[in-house]
Design an enzyme around this catalytic site. Structure first.
Site, PDB file in Angstrom:
ATOM      1  N   GLY A  19       0.840  -1.193   0.000  1.00 42.80           N
ATOM      2  CA  GLY A  19       0.000   0.000   0.000  1.00 42.80           C
ATOM      3  C   GLY A  19       0.873   1.240   0.000  1.00 42.80           C
ATOM      4  N   CYS A  20       0.344   2.314   0.548  1.00 44.71           N
ATOM      5  CA  CYS A  20       1.069   3.577   0.589  1.00 44.71           C
ATOM      6  C   CYS A  20       2.350   3.436   1.406  1.00 44.71           C
ATOM      7  CB  CYS A  20       0.168   4.652   1.206  1.00 44.71           C
ATOM      8  SG  CYS A  20       0.978   6.256   1.353  1.00 44.71           S
ATOM      9  N   PHE A  21       3.454   3.927   0.856  1.00 42.13           N
ATOM     10  CA  PHE A  21       4.727   3.763   1.572  1.00 42.13           C
ATOM     11  C   PHE A  21       4.800   4.568   2.849  1.00 42.13           C
ATOM     12  CE2 PHE A  21       6.729   6.284  -2.230  1.00 42.13           C
ATOM     13  CZ  PHE A  21       6.100   7.470  -1.865  1.00 42.13           C
TER      14      PHE A  21
END
Length: 175
Positions: free
Chosen positions: A9-11
């Protein structure tokens, strides 16, 4: 020292969580797995570059075992969601592990098997060789710590940090 490159997902969320752990010496947000050389965040966000948002987590296995780093990975994201995490949708948010050696590949595959025992349903996490790793822009590095009041950080990253702090308390640095 050892480095794992992981996409879940989002880092920003992965970065926020791994920075809280004893033995983690560096976390670099970046991009890998795509075709564009030296992609920008804006390009990756289109979903057309093939890159995933990733973190390169460098850690001391004498302080925190490799299997803990990998089990944390499967705790902080849902590995059953194909090309998404929550409201973040696109191949850039896929669940993936990028190996640099046969030993890493084996560790990653074993961790996917462990995750299958924890999650109901099929695990969609892919294990593939690491291609070129491109560090993300400077403003993405340690984003959560620099922007604790930002909406995404409060709504998405903070609960993940809290979940890992509780589940892996012996490995968490003091707040």
């Amino acid at each position: 020292m050892q480095t794992f490159v992981l996409a879940g997902g989002c880092f920003w969320c992965l970065d926020a969580v791994y920075r809280t752990l004893h033995g983690v010496t560096d976390v670099v947000s970046g991009y890998t797995g795509g075709s564009n050389p030296d992609p920008t965040y804006e390009q990756v966000c289109t979903g057309r570059t093939g890159h995933a948002e990733v973190v390169a987590v460098t850690f001391d296995p004498g302080v925190i075992p490799a299997h803990v780093i990998l089990d944390v990975f499967f705790t902080l994201h849902d590995p059953r969601q194909l090309n998404r995490q929550g409201n973040d949708v696109g191949t850039q948010y896929r669940s993936a592990m990028f190996f640099t050696s046969a030993e890493q590949k084996e560790l990653f595959e074993e961790s996917v098997e462990r995750a299958a025992d924890l999650w109901e349903g099929d695990i969609v996490t892919v294990v593939e060789p690491l291609a070129e790793f491109y560090p993300a822009e400077a403003y993405h590095q340690d984003f959560f710590a620099k922007n604790p009041g930002q909406g995404y950080c409060m709504a998405v990253a903070l609960p993940k940090v809290a979940k890992v702090r509780k589940a892996y308390a012996p490995y968490v640095r003091a707040a």
